[in-house]
Design a protein around this motif. Structure first.
Motif, PDB file in Angstrom:
ATOM      1  N   HIS A  26     -18.160 -16.360   0.078  1.00  0.00           N
ATOM      2  CA  HIS A  26     -17.967 -14.971   0.134  1.00  0.00           C
ATOM      3  C   HIS A  26     -16.402 -14.776  -0.146  1.00  0.00           C
ATOM      4  N   VAL A  27     -15.551 -15.931  -0.690  1.00  0.00           N
ATOM      5  CA  VAL A  27     -14.286 -15.692  -1.135  1.00  0.00           C
ATOM      6  C   VAL A  27     -14.022 -14.894  -2.223  1.00  0.00           C
ATOM      7  N   GLN A  28     -13.053 -13.879  -2.534  1.00  0.00           N
ATOM      8  CA  GLN A  28     -13.058 -13.034  -3.818  1.00  0.00           C
ATOM      9  C   GLN A  28     -11.453 -13.383  -4.243  1.00  0.00           C
ATOM     10  N   ARG A  29     -11.354 -13.353  -5.556  1.00  0.00           N
ATOM     11  CA  ARG A  29     -10.153 -13.650  -6.218  1.00  0.00           C
ATOM     12  C   ARG A  29      -9.261 -12.461  -5.645  1.00  0.00           C
ATOM     13  N   SER A  30      -9.526 -11.243  -5.538  1.00  0.00           N
ATOM     14  CA  SER A  30      -8.740 -10.254  -4.869  1.00  0.00           C
ATOM     15  C   SER A  30      -8.004 -10.565  -3.747  1.00  0.00           C
ATOM     16  N   GLU A  31      -8.728 -11.281  -3.050  1.00  0.00           N
ATOM     17  CA  GLU A  31      -8.067 -11.870  -1.832  1.00  0.00           C
ATOM     18  C   GLU A  31      -6.831 -12.957  -1.844  1.00  0.00           C
ATOM     19  N   GLN A  32      -6.577 -13.384  -3.195  1.00  0.00           N
ATOM     20  CA  GLN A  32      -5.525 -14.428  -3.436  1.00  0.00           C
ATOM     21  C   GLN A  32      -5.526 -15.563  -2.519  1.00  0.00           C
ATOM     22  N   PRO A  33      -6.596 -16.104  -2.323  1.00  0.00           N
ATOM     23  CA  PRO A  33      -6.712 -17.243  -1.338  1.00  0.00           C
ATOM     24  C   PRO A  33      -6.154 -18.483  -1.475  1.00  0.00           C
ATOM     25  N   THR A  34      -5.706 -19.056  -0.394  1.00  0.00           N
ATOM     26  CA  THR A  34      -4.873 -20.222  -0.559  1.00  0.00           C
ATOM     27  C   THR A  34      -5.711 -21.370  -0.587  1.00  0.00           C
ATOM     28  N   LEU A  94      -7.855 -22.054   2.283  1.00  0.00           N
ATOM     29  CA  LEU A  94      -8.944 -21.274   2.430  1.00  0.00           C
ATOM     30  C   LEU A  94      -9.955 -21.589   1.393  1.00  0.00           C
ATOM     31  N   ARG A 119     -16.194 -14.775 -12.881  1.00  0.00           N
ATOM     32  CA  ARG A 119     -16.101 -15.366 -11.347  1.00  0.00           C
ATOM     33  C   ARG A 119     -15.888 -16.921 -11.329  1.00  0.00           C
TER      34      ARG A 119
END
Length: 76
Positions: A17-25, A28, A63
């Motif tokens: 579910h992780v999206q690039r736009s979230e700028q995940p750590t 995460l 993606r």
């Protein structure tokens, strides 16, 4: 062996579910990979990737490139 593990992790992040736009750590990303593999298993993650490339080739490539780079950073 490491390349295959990175491929499996990349598929799992792609299917997550992780999206690039979230700028995940990195934390995460690692958690998302673990959760997605636990829920779907490696084979289903690969199936999700194939399905997305078949149905949405215009967005799947971006993606996948993001997922590969994110995995390299998170698991360096």
């Amino acid at each position: 062996m490491i390349a295959k593990l990175d491929d499996a992790r990349t598929d799992a992040l792609f299917a997550s579910h992780v999206q690039r736009s979230e700028q995940p750590t990195a934390e995460l990303i690692r958690a998302a990979v673990s959760d997605t593999v636990s829920r779907l298993g490696p084979a289903r993650c690969a199936e999700v990737v194939a399905q997305e490339f078949g149905e949405h080739p215009d967005t799947a490539l971006g993606r996948m490139l993001w997922a590969r780079n994110a995995i390299r950073s998170a698991f360096a």
